[in-house]
Enzyme design. Structure first.
Site, PDB file in Angstrom:
ATOM      1  N   THR A 101       0.804  -1.225   0.000  1.00 13.67           N
ATOM      2  CA  THR A 101       0.000   0.000   0.000  1.00 13.67           C
ATOM      3  C   THR A 101       0.840   1.279   0.000  1.00 13.67           C
ATOM      4  O   THR A 101       1.975   1.293   0.495  1.00 13.67           O
ATOM      5  CB  THR A 101      -0.899   0.007   1.261  1.00 13.67           C
ATOM      6  OG1 THR A 101      -1.585   1.247   1.348  1.00 13.67           O
ATOM      7  CG2 THR A 101      -0.082  -0.165   2.537  1.00 13.67           C
ATOM      8  N   TYR A 128      -2.024   0.026  10.280  1.00 17.83           N
ATOM      9  CA  TYR A 128      -2.219  -0.690   9.008  1.00 17.83           C
ATOM     10  C   TYR A 128      -0.979  -0.553   8.126  1.00 17.83           C
ATOM     11  O   TYR A 128      -0.451  -1.557   7.608  1.00 17.83           O
ATOM     12  CB  TYR A 128      -3.459  -0.142   8.282  1.00 17.83           C
ATOM     13  CG  TYR A 128      -3.528  -0.544   6.828  1.00 17.83           C
ATOM     14  CD1 TYR A 128      -3.846  -1.844   6.448  1.00 17.83           C
ATOM     15  CD2 TYR A 128      -3.248   0.384   5.814  1.00 17.83           C
ATOM     16  CE1 TYR A 128      -3.895  -2.216   5.113  1.00 17.83           C
ATOM     17  CE2 TYR A 128      -3.295   0.022   4.472  1.00 17.83           C
ATOM     18  CZ  TYR A 128      -3.618  -1.277   4.122  1.00 17.83           C
ATOM     19  OH  TYR A 128      -3.649  -1.651   2.802  1.00 17.83           O
TER      20      TYR A 128
HETATM   21  N1  LIG Z   1      -8.450  -1.402  -0.709  1.00 19.76           N
HETATM   22  C1  LIG Z   1      -7.517  -0.484  -0.974  1.00 19.76           C
HETATM   23  O1  LIG Z   1      -7.806   0.704  -1.138  1.00 19.76           O
HETATM   24  C2  LIG Z   1      -6.096  -0.899  -1.088  1.00 19.76           C
HETATM   25  C3  LIG Z   1      -5.691  -2.210  -0.911  1.00 19.76           C
HETATM   26  N2  LIG Z   1      -4.353  -2.520  -0.989  1.00 19.76           N
HETATM   27  C4  LIG Z   1      -3.946  -3.906  -0.853  1.00 19.76           C
HETATM   28  O2  LIG Z   1      -4.482  -4.636  -1.948  1.00 19.76           O
HETATM   29  C5  LIG Z   1      -4.799  -5.962  -1.532  1.00 19.76           C
HETATM   30  C6  LIG Z   1      -6.244  -6.288  -1.854  1.00 19.76           C
HETATM   31  O3  LIG Z   1      -7.087  -5.388  -1.172  1.00 19.76           O
HETATM   32  P1  LIG Z   1      -8.684  -5.390  -1.357  1.00 19.76           P
HETATM   33  O4  LIG Z   1      -9.096  -6.409  -2.344  1.00 19.76           O
HETATM   34  O5  LIG Z   1      -9.114  -4.000  -1.524  1.00 19.76           O
HETATM   35  O6  LIG Z   1      -9.107  -5.883   0.078  1.00 19.76           O
HETATM   36  P2  LIG Z   1     -10.492  -6.493   0.602  1.00 19.76           P
HETATM   37  O7  LIG Z   1     -10.596  -6.073   2.022  1.00 19.76           O
HETATM   38  O8  LIG Z   1     -11.586  -6.191  -0.341  1.00 19.76           O
HETATM   39  O9  LIG Z   1     -10.194  -8.045   0.516  1.00 19.76           O
HETATM   40  C7  LIG Z   1      -9.308  -8.676   1.399  1.00 19.76           C
HETATM   41  C8  LIG Z   1      -9.770 -10.098   1.554  1.00 19.76           C
HETATM   42  O10 LIG Z   1      -8.869 -10.747   2.462  1.00 19.76           O
HETATM   43  C9  LIG Z   1      -9.650 -11.597   3.262  1.00 19.76           C
HETATM   44  N3  LIG Z   1      -8.964 -11.927   4.511  1.00 19.76           N
HETATM   45  C10 LIG Z   1      -8.857 -11.185   5.625  1.00 19.76           C
HETATM   46  N4  LIG Z   1      -8.181 -11.870   6.570  1.00 19.76           N
HETATM   47  C11 LIG Z   1      -7.880 -13.067   6.035  1.00 19.76           C
HETATM   48  C12 LIG Z   1      -7.219 -14.219   6.518  1.00 19.76           C
HETATM   49  N5  LIG Z   1      -6.735 -14.277   7.761  1.00 19.76           N
HETATM   50  N6  LIG Z   1      -7.081 -15.282   5.699  1.00 19.76           N
HETATM   51  C13 LIG Z   1      -7.580 -15.258   4.446  1.00 19.76           C
HETATM   52  N7  LIG Z   1      -8.224 -14.193   3.928  1.00 19.76           N
HETATM   53  C14 LIG Z   1      -8.367 -13.113   4.722  1.00 19.76           C
HETATM   54  C15 LIG Z   1     -10.933 -10.835   3.513  1.00 19.76           C
HETATM   55  O11 LIG Z   1     -11.922 -11.738   3.932  1.00 19.76           O
HETATM   56  P3  LIG Z   1     -13.192 -11.190   4.748  1.00 19.76           P
HETATM   57  O12 LIG Z   1     -13.980 -10.439   3.739  1.00 19.76           O
HETATM   58  O13 LIG Z   1     -13.828 -12.440   5.224  1.00 19.76           O
HETATM   59  O14 LIG Z   1     -12.647 -10.321   5.818  1.00 19.76           O
HETATM   60  C16 LIG Z   1     -11.190 -10.236   2.140  1.00 19.76           C
HETATM   61  O15 LIG Z   1     -11.954 -11.096   1.341  1.00 19.76           O
HETATM   62  C17 LIG Z   1      -4.423  -6.026  -0.053  1.00 19.76           C
HETATM   63  O16 LIG Z   1      -3.106  -6.494   0.080  1.00 19.76           O
HETATM   64  C18 LIG Z   1      -4.479  -4.577   0.386  1.00 19.76           C
HETATM   65  O17 LIG Z   1      -3.684  -4.321   1.519  1.00 19.76           O
HETATM   66  C19 LIG Z   1      -3.393  -1.593  -1.229  1.00 19.76           C
HETATM   67  C20 LIG Z   1      -3.737  -0.286  -1.409  1.00 19.76           C
HETATM   68  C21 LIG Z   1      -5.123   0.165  -1.418  1.00 19.76           C
HETATM   69  C1  LIG Z   2     -16.036   8.257   4.292  1.00 22.31           C
HETATM   70  C2  LIG Z   2     -15.266   9.551   4.230  1.00 22.31           C
HETATM   71  C3  LIG Z   2     -13.898   9.536   4.234  1.00 22.31           C
HETATM   72  N1  LIG Z   2     -13.226  10.712   4.193  1.00 22.31           N
HETATM   73  C4  LIG Z   2     -11.773  10.694   4.203  1.00 22.31           C
HETATM   74  C5  LIG Z   2     -11.144   9.920   5.341  1.00 22.31           C
HETATM   75  C6  LIG Z   2      -9.820   9.543   4.759  1.00 22.31           C
HETATM   76  O1  LIG Z   2      -8.900  10.616   4.947  1.00 22.31           O
HETATM   77  C7  LIG Z   2     -10.126   9.367   3.288  1.00 22.31           C
HETATM   78  C8  LIG Z   2     -10.310   7.915   2.862  1.00 22.31           C
HETATM   79  O2  LIG Z   2     -11.131   7.260   3.787  1.00 22.31           O
HETATM   80  P1  LIG Z   2     -11.580   5.774   3.639  1.00 22.31           P
HETATM   81  O3  LIG Z   2     -11.813   5.260   5.005  1.00 22.31           O
HETATM   82  O4  LIG Z   2     -12.664   5.685   2.639  1.00 22.31           O
HETATM   83  O5  LIG Z   2     -10.354   5.066   2.978  1.00 22.31           O
HETATM   84  P2  LIG Z   2      -9.089   4.354   3.607  1.00 22.31           P
HETATM   85  O6  LIG Z   2      -9.509   3.167   4.350  1.00 22.31           O
HETATM   86  O7  LIG Z   2      -8.189   5.301   4.267  1.00 22.31           O
HETATM   87  O8  LIG Z   2      -8.451   3.917   2.218  1.00 22.31           O
HETATM   88  C9  LIG Z   2      -7.237   3.272   2.213  1.00 22.31           C
HETATM   89  O9  LIG Z   2      -7.469   1.879   2.311  1.00 22.31           O
HETATM   90  C10 LIG Z   2      -6.293   1.159   2.504  1.00 22.31           C
HETATM   91  C11 LIG Z   2      -6.653  -0.311   2.560  1.00 22.31           C
HETATM   92  C12 LIG Z   2      -5.222   1.518   1.553  1.00 22.31           C
HETATM   93  O10 LIG Z   2      -4.277   0.760   1.368  1.00 22.31           O
HETATM   94  C13 LIG Z   2      -5.167   2.912   1.007  1.00 22.31           C
HETATM   95  O11 LIG Z   2      -4.535   2.980  -0.256  1.00 22.31           O
HETATM   96  C14 LIG Z   2      -6.496   3.583   0.956  1.00 22.31           C
HETATM   97  O12 LIG Z   2      -7.261   3.183  -0.161  1.00 22.31           O
HETATM   98  O13 LIG Z   2     -11.317  10.072   3.033  1.00 22.31           O
HETATM   99  C15 LIG Z   2     -13.863  11.911   4.106  1.00 22.31           C
HETATM  100  O14 LIG Z   2     -13.217  12.973   4.040  1.00 22.31           O
HETATM  101  N2  LIG Z   2     -15.223  11.943   4.093  1.00 22.31           N
HETATM  102  C16 LIG Z   2     -15.964  10.807   4.161  1.00 22.31           C
HETATM  103  O15 LIG Z   2     -17.217  10.882   4.152  1.00 22.31           O
END
Ligand SMILES: NC(=O)C1=CN([C@@H]2O[C@H](COP(=O)(O)OP(=O)(O)OC[C@H]3O[C@@H](n4cnc5c(N)ncnc54)[C@H](OP(=O)(O)O)[C@@H]3O)[C@@H](O)[C@H]2O)C=CC1
Ligand SMILES: Cc1cn([C@H]2C[C@H](O)[C@@H](COP(=O)(O)OP(=O)(O)O[C@H]3O[C@@H](C)C(=O)[C@@H](O)[C@H]3O)O2)c(=O)[nH]c1=O
Length: 300
Positions: A101, A128
């Protein structure tokens, strides 16, 4: 090639399934229910049963705010589990694709606000971010064959993400306060899945060894969460997805009460990977229209 996909029910996991669905490889999608990444016995059993050529790890603990009070589970899923997975990959000669991330950075780039390159020094502000950095370090230290991709601000038609949160809040008809002083690169998870597809299809006899090590892949422009919210609302109105135009109220991050600190600037420079794979950085604006059209078609 036989491929295990961990975290198959997450948004990236689902996009990867879509991208690889009609390909020549055998994909085994495993949800958390099928395989808990933190359970070494389950991991070993999955390797014994499936004997994969590659593992794609899309599983993660992603609750950024909750992690502040759940550091232990966050580290177990984001660092300890991937570390064990990497060891298994090393000992079974299995390729690994893993994700990290932009939140490994603190938003204070030494050279001014230029998108972070892979060699920039990480300094996470949140639990995180620290857990994901620890995951990167343990996986890279294992010396397994890994392609590690840092991405940012993922959105898609699946799961929970900022686009879907904004649509939900917009339909609640209250003004929405959105942060203006955090900037990064929104990335379509489907575009990242196409990167994964390219890596899966990589033919070493033609192109040399598959790219390994640390890479960045993200959207093709830098914007604030407020800018992103404005784009989401404008496109959603154009698609007829909103009953009324919500009021977006610009605020500073300090005014948004949240437990975790987030970087003020976390744009990622995707050029190393995009050049090696011959793919563009994520065109998040095009993808946003696609996601909204799919959400509308699904009646969401
Ligand atoms: N979302 C974002 O904005 C960003 C994500 N990333 C990275 O990208 C990757 C994918 O993220 P994304 O698809 O958005 O994440 P999601 O949260 O949508 O998916 C993650 C999945 O991992 C599963 N999981 C959690 N714990 C376990 C475990 N112990 N064993 C097996 N599975 C598990 C969750 O299951 P359950 O639903 O049951 O909890 C979920 O299905 C991750 O590495 C994340 O850190 C990086 C930057 C931004
Ligand atoms: C829901 C909401 C969030 N925010 C702000 C809070 C925060 O600073 C930013 C994003 O908030 P969120 O909680 O939606 O997103 P956040 O969980 O911080 O998103 C992050 O997720 C992890 C998994 C990553 O790895 C990152 O790249 C990034 O995508 O927006 C507002 O300003 N207004 C709102 O109504």
């Amino acid at each position: 090639m036989k491929i295990l996909l961990l975290g198959a029910a997450g948004q990236l996991g689902r996009c990867v399934q879509d991208a690889l669905r009609d390909g020549p490889d055998q994909l085994v999608p495993l949800t958390r229910h099928d395989l808990d990444l933190t359970d070494l016995d389950q991991l070993r059993a999955a390797f014994d049963q499936h004997r994969p050529d590659m593992v794609i790890n899309a599983a993660a603990y992603n609750a950024v705010d909750l992690a502040e009070t759940e550091a232990e589970p966050a580290h177990r899923v984001n660092a300890q589990g991937p570390g064990r997975l990497a060891e298994l990959c090393l000992h079974t000669d299995t390729d690994l694709i893993h994700f990290s991330t932009d939140y490994v950075f603190d938003g204070q780039p030494l050279t001014g606000p230029a998108p972070y390159k892979e060699q920039a020094a990480p300094h996470p502000l949140s639990v995180y971010g620290a857990s994901k950095l620890a995951g990167e370090q343990v996986v890279l230290a294992s010396a397994c064959r890994v392609t590690m991709i840092r991405t940012s601000w993922l959105f898609s038609e699946y799961g929970t993400n900022f686009v879907k949160t904004m649509l939900r809040l917009a339909n609640a008809a209250e003004p929405i306060q959105v942060v203006t002083d955090q900037r990064g690169c929104p990335t379509y998870a489907g575009d990242l899945a196409q990167v994964v597809k390219r890596l899966v299809a990589w033919d070493p006899s033609v192109a040399g060894p598959r790219p390994t090590g640390l890479f960045h892949y993200a959207g093709n422009s830098v914007l604030s969460w407020y800018d992103f919210a404005q784009a989401i609302v404008a496109s959603a109105i154009a698609h007829g997805l909103l009953r009324q135009r919500p009021t977006l109220v610009p605020i500073k991050a300090a005014e948004f009460q949240s437990p975790a600190l987030r970087p003020a600037y976390s744009a990622l420079d995707s050029s190393l990977l995009t050049q090696q794979l011959g793919v563009p950085a994520s065109d998040w604006q095009r993808a946003l229209l696609l996601v909204l059209a799919r959400l509308k078609a699904d009646g969401r």
